[in-house]
Design an enzyme around this catalytic site. Structure first.
Site, PDB file in Angstrom:
ATOM      1  N   HIS A   1       0.814  -1.203   0.000  1.00 48.43           N
ATOM      2  CA  HIS A   1       0.000   0.000   0.000  1.00 48.43           C
ATOM      3  C   HIS A   1       0.850   1.257   0.000  1.00 48.43           C
ATOM      4  O   HIS A   1       0.496   2.257  -0.636  1.00 48.43           O
ATOM      5  CB  HIS A   1      -0.935  -0.008   1.216  1.00 48.43           C
ATOM      6  CG  HIS A   1      -2.133  -0.886   1.021  1.00 48.43           C
ATOM      7  ND1 HIS A   1      -2.907  -1.333   2.063  1.00 48.43           N
ATOM      8  CD2 HIS A   1      -2.694  -1.397  -0.095  1.00 48.43           C
ATOM      9  CE1 HIS A   1      -3.893  -2.085   1.594  1.00 48.43           C
ATOM     10  NE2 HIS A   1      -3.781  -2.138   0.281  1.00 48.43           N
TER      11      HIS A   1
ATOM     12  N   ARG B   1     -11.110   1.582 -11.703  1.00 43.06           N
ATOM     13  CA  ARG B   1     -11.392   0.565 -10.693  1.00 43.06           C
ATOM     14  C   ARG B   1     -12.709   0.923 -10.002  1.00 43.06           C
ATOM     15  O   ARG B   1     -12.850   2.019  -9.478  1.00 43.06           O
ATOM     16  CB  ARG B   1     -10.269   0.497  -9.663  1.00 43.06           C
ATOM     17  CG  ARG B   1      -8.870   0.333 -10.250  1.00 43.06           C
ATOM     18  CD  ARG B   1      -7.834   0.353  -9.127  1.00 43.06           C
ATOM     19  NE  ARG B   1      -6.473   0.370  -9.620  1.00 43.06           N
ATOM     20  CZ  ARG B   1      -5.793   1.483  -9.887  1.00 43.06           C
ATOM     21  NH1 ARG B   1      -6.347   2.671  -9.695  1.00 43.06           N
ATOM     22  NH2 ARG B   1      -4.547   1.422 -10.326  1.00 43.06           N
TER      23      ARG B   1
ATOM     24  N   ARG C   1     -13.144  -1.516 -15.310  1.00 46.43           N
ATOM     25  CA  ARG C   1     -12.999  -2.895 -14.816  1.00 46.43           C
ATOM     26  C   ARG C   1     -14.144  -3.183 -13.861  1.00 46.43           C
ATOM     27  O   ARG C   1     -14.353  -2.448 -12.895  1.00 46.43           O
ATOM     28  CB  ARG C   1     -11.658  -3.070 -14.098  1.00 46.43           C
ATOM     29  CG  ARG C   1     -11.421  -4.504 -13.606  1.00 46.43           C
ATOM     30  CD  ARG C   1     -10.091  -4.608 -12.869  1.00 46.43           C
ATOM     31  NE  ARG C   1     -10.114  -3.940 -11.582  1.00 46.43           N
ATOM     32  CZ  ARG C   1      -9.031  -3.731 -10.832  1.00 46.43           C
ATOM     33  NH1 ARG C   1      -7.845  -4.124 -11.257  1.00 46.43           N
ATOM     34  NH2 ARG C   1      -9.122  -3.109  -9.676  1.00 46.43           N
TER      35      ARG C   1
ATOM     36  N   GLU D   1      -4.067 -11.277 -16.691  1.00 45.37           N
ATOM     37  CA  GLU D   1      -3.327 -11.171 -15.436  1.00 45.37           C
ATOM     38  C   GLU D   1      -2.738 -12.499 -14.980  1.00 45.37           C
ATOM     39  O   GLU D   1      -2.017 -12.541 -13.986  1.00 45.37           O
ATOM     40  CB  GLU D   1      -4.249 -10.635 -14.337  1.00 45.37           C
ATOM     41  CG  GLU D   1      -4.823  -9.266 -14.635  1.00 45.37           C
ATOM     42  CD  GLU D   1      -5.921  -8.896 -13.662  1.00 45.37           C
ATOM     43  OE1 GLU D   1      -5.610  -8.228 -12.655  1.00 45.37           O
ATOM     44  OE2 GLU D   1      -7.081  -9.286 -13.891  1.00 45.37           O
TER      45      GLU D   1
ATOM     46  N   ASN E   1       0.970  -6.176 -12.850  1.00 50.16           N
ATOM     47  CA  ASN E   1       1.248  -6.471 -11.436  1.00 50.16           C
ATOM     48  C   ASN E   1       0.939  -7.932 -11.117  1.00 50.16           C
ATOM     49  O   ASN E   1       1.774  -8.677 -10.605  1.00 50.16           O
ATOM     50  CB  ASN E   1       0.412  -5.562 -10.528  1.00 50.16           C
ATOM     51  CG  ASN E   1       0.713  -4.095 -10.745  1.00 50.16           C
ATOM     52  OD1 ASN E   1       1.633  -3.732 -11.459  1.00 50.16           O
ATOM     53  ND2 ASN E   1      -0.087  -3.246 -10.142  1.00 50.16           N
ATOM     54  N   ASP E   2      -0.292  -8.347 -11.436  1.00 48.87           N
ATOM     55  CA  ASP E   2      -0.675  -9.725 -11.156  1.00 48.87           C
ATOM     56  C   ASP E   2      -0.018 -10.696 -12.125  1.00 48.87           C
ATOM     57  O   ASP E   2       0.323 -11.820 -11.740  1.00 48.87           O
ATOM     58  CB  ASP E   2      -2.196  -9.885 -11.208  1.00 48.87           C
ATOM     59  CG  ASP E   2      -2.849  -9.623  -9.853  1.00 48.87           C
ATOM     60  OD1 ASP E   2      -2.300 -10.083  -8.839  1.00 48.87           O
ATOM     61  OD2 ASP E   2      -3.897  -8.966  -9.811  1.00 48.87           O
TER      62      ASP E   2
ATOM     63  N   ARG F   1       2.883 -10.460  -4.778  1.00 51.79           N
ATOM     64  CA  ARG F   1       3.171  -9.060  -5.104  1.00 51.79           C
ATOM     65  C   ARG F   1       3.210  -8.147  -3.899  1.00 51.79           C
ATOM     66  O   ARG F   1       3.656  -6.995  -3.994  1.00 51.79           O
ATOM     67  CB  ARG F   1       2.137  -8.533  -6.104  1.00 51.79           C
ATOM     68  CG  ARG F   1       0.719  -8.683  -5.650  1.00 51.79           C
ATOM     69  CD  ARG F   1      -0.275  -8.224  -6.701  1.00 51.79           C
ATOM     70  NE  ARG F   1      -0.427  -6.792  -6.687  1.00 51.79           N
ATOM     71  CZ  ARG F   1      -1.455  -6.142  -7.241  1.00 51.79           C
ATOM     72  NH1 ARG F   1      -2.383  -6.825  -7.884  1.00 51.79           N
ATOM     73  NH2 ARG F   1      -1.553  -4.848  -7.180  1.00 51.79           N
TER      74      ARG F   1
ATOM     75  N   CYS G   1      -2.321  -1.839 -18.413  1.00 46.83           N
ATOM     76  CA  CYS G   1      -2.800  -0.945 -17.352  1.00 46.83           C
ATOM     77  C   CYS G   1      -2.124  -1.239 -16.024  1.00 46.83           C
ATOM     78  O   CYS G   1      -2.498  -0.688 -15.002  1.00 46.83           O
ATOM     79  CB  CYS G   1      -4.314  -1.032 -17.208  1.00 46.83           C
ATOM     80  SG  CYS G   1      -4.918  -2.680 -16.770  1.00 46.83           S
TER      81      CYS G   1
END
Length: 558
Positions: free
Chosen positions: A191, A293, A329, A418, A441-442, A452, A489
């Protein structure tokens, strides 16, 4: 002073963004002393009321901070509010006050036990233990009548050094005072990292040895190279100043559409977590939205919002982008975003469980309400809405989602890539759906089997790794074969040099935190389509992330 474990005063961590900064250290104050177990002189009911009032006050403060910060910060802080108000925690605190404990000890011990349980689960939930500890410290401080733990104010600009930083503090850092951020713990998608990236804060996270940096010590924080340099030389300071001035010139350059040096268009889009960030994204030159998101509508509730509630929020965002593409999304719940009305919170490994499109297809009414609301919002505005499903892993999921979206009146539906299976099946998937957007990321997490959110495996969480780049190449090739657009993205798009490689791999659009738009726009303008393809081939011919970076730098300077 040379920190332990460093080389010539250099610490290595994970850089967030491309910034560089220089200044004196200000260390985060340690948390207040933990309460001790002691019996209360008050009635158990009174202590329970004290604890409940303090939790409520802290939750309200976190929610207010989130509302002020907006965007991803609001999502993170609303998730923290949900943790604070978890009924099982309230029951544990009540049980301890019923035994005669003071509210301070009841909160501290109950939250600590819950945090240890999360650590034992590991992965996403394990990383949330730090967030829970922060809430506990804030509640205890409130009970004691003390200010909440927070960022120091030495009266001058400084580099903030902390073991880790709570989301509530990261979200509201004063960028006129905080030159950069260095943390001992945390990974590239913790975070702290997510919020720092979104705010454009120069940061290096997971910098081992940073705990030895002294108050007031002069350091350089170089996010682009993931280094922290203690006691820099005059020459090093001069080079930093040159780079700061160069970045300032890039940031202030006129906004133009994203394009390569030969005129090849590469639209640059924004990643947004709520409608509040739309105006800033437009000002920074976003040509649309590549990832909106929608979780912000769902995280602070124990029920799914109504169609009307959703349509109102979506309309607010879409009105900021008339005539432009907005990729939405649908709800990505599960893993670190469990929702009581949708997901199973008892899964041992939620990152590999019922999340994303799997959860939505299991409770299809939630998905259908969201698609209905999106169609209504599109009809009420002039935006071009594209809708995509998260965590698609099979051709059947892609086909089912696309059919549902089209049946609800949305004309463009696609999928997020992903997981490796969807990358390897990109060609048949793209034959059945409208577009693909790669969530790096994923994709990196699953390709490298490296959580991650875990700093301990941060070195593997690198989208530059050739294994990840080869998966992206598969999707790019499938897009060309099917004449379907492919975007990125994930955070990889915000790395200017990697952005060039992604275009060379067949990616058509790039979406990122708005703060990264200027530097990516500038870097793309320095290279042609041929040089981007050559850079991509150079990266694919290596066997490590570091080697890929080096090969690309060499290829682009020839």
């Amino acid at each position: 002073m040379t920190p332990a474990g460093s080389s010539a005063g250099m610490l290595i961590g994970t850089g967030i963004g491309q910034g560089v900064a220089h200044g004196p250290v200000a260390r985060m104050a340690p948390p207040p002393a933990a309460p001790v177990a002691e019996k209360s002189t008050l009635a158990p009911e009174k202590e329970r009321e004290r604890a409940a009032e303090a939790v409520s006050a802290v939750a309200a403060d976190l929610a207010a901070r989130g509302e002020k910060a907006g965007g991803e910060a609001q999502e993170v802080l609303e998730a923290q509010v949900m943790m604070a108000q978890d009924p099982s925690l309230a029951e544990a605190v009540e049980a301890k006050t019923a035994e005669g404990s003071r509210a301070e000890w009841a909160v501290h011990s109950a939250f600590e036990e819950f945090a240890e349980m999360l650590k034992g689960l590991g992965g996403y939930l394990g990383e949330r233990a730090a967030d829970l500890n922060d809430v506990s410290q804030r509640v205890v401080a409130h009970l004691r009548g003390l200010p909440a733990p927070g960022v120091p104010d030495p009266g001058r600009p400084f580099v903030l050094v902390a073991r880790d930083l709570a989301p509530a503090d990261t979200a509201l850092l004063d960028l006129d005072k905080v030159l950069a951020l260095v943390t001992v713990e945390g990974g590239p998608t913790s975070h702290t990292a997510i919020l720092a990236r979104g705010a454009g804060i120069t940061a290096v996270v997971g910098a081992r040895g940073a705990e030895t940096l002294a108050e007031g010590q002069d350091i350089i924080v170089d996010a682009a190279s993931s280094h922290v340099i203690a006691d820099p030389t005059a020459e090093q300071r001069a080079e930093v100043q040159r780079r700061i001035e160069q970045r300032a010139a890039v940031q202030s350059a006129p906004v133009t559409p994203g394009a390569l040096a030969d005129g090849t268009a590469v639209p640059l889009l924004a990643n947004l977590g709520s409608p509040e960030g739309a105006e800033n994204a437009v000002q920074l030159g976003a040509e649309g939205v590549g990832l909106f998101r929608t979780e912000f509508l769902f995280l602070s509730s124990d029920r799914a919002p109504s169609v009307d509630e959703q349509a109102k929020a979506y309309t607010q965002l879409l009105e900021a982008f008339p005539g432009k593409k907005v990729v939405v999304r649908v709800l990505d719940a599960g893993a670190d975003k469990p929702l009581p009305f949708l997901t199973n919170d008892e899964e041992e490994n939620p990152a590999l469980g019922l999340r994303g499109i799997r959860a939505l297809l299991a409770k299809q009414e939630v998905l259908e309400d969201q698609l209905t609301a999106l169609a209504q919002a599109e009809a009420a505005t002039e935006a071009d809405v594209w809708v995509m499903a998260p965590m698609v892993s099979t051709v059947e999921e892609a086909e089912q989602f696309t059919e549902l979206a089209l049946a609800h009146g949305l004309k463009t539906a696609g999928v997020m890539v992903e997981v490796p299976s969807s990358a390897l099946l990109a060609e048949p998937i793209l034959q059945r759906t409208g577009f693909a957007s790669i969530g790096t990321n994923d994709l990196t997490q699953y390709a490298m089997a490296a959580d991650r959110l875990l700093g301990s495996v941060a070195s593997l969480q690198d989208p530059w790794h050739p294994a990840v780049l080869r998966l992206i190449r598969e999707v790019g090739a499938a897009g060309r074969s099917a004449s379907k657009p492919v975007g990125v993205c994930g955070e990889a798009a915000a790395d200017p040099l990697l952005a060039v490689v992604l275009v060379g791999l067949g990616v058509n659009t790039l979406s990122m935190a708005p703060a990264a738009l200027a530097e990516v726009r500038y870097e793309l303008s320095q290279h042609t389509a041929d040089s981007a393809r050559a850079a991509a081939e150079a990266a694919l011919g290596t066997t490590s992330a570091a080697a890929a970076r080096a090969a690309v730098r060499e290829a682009l300077t020839q």
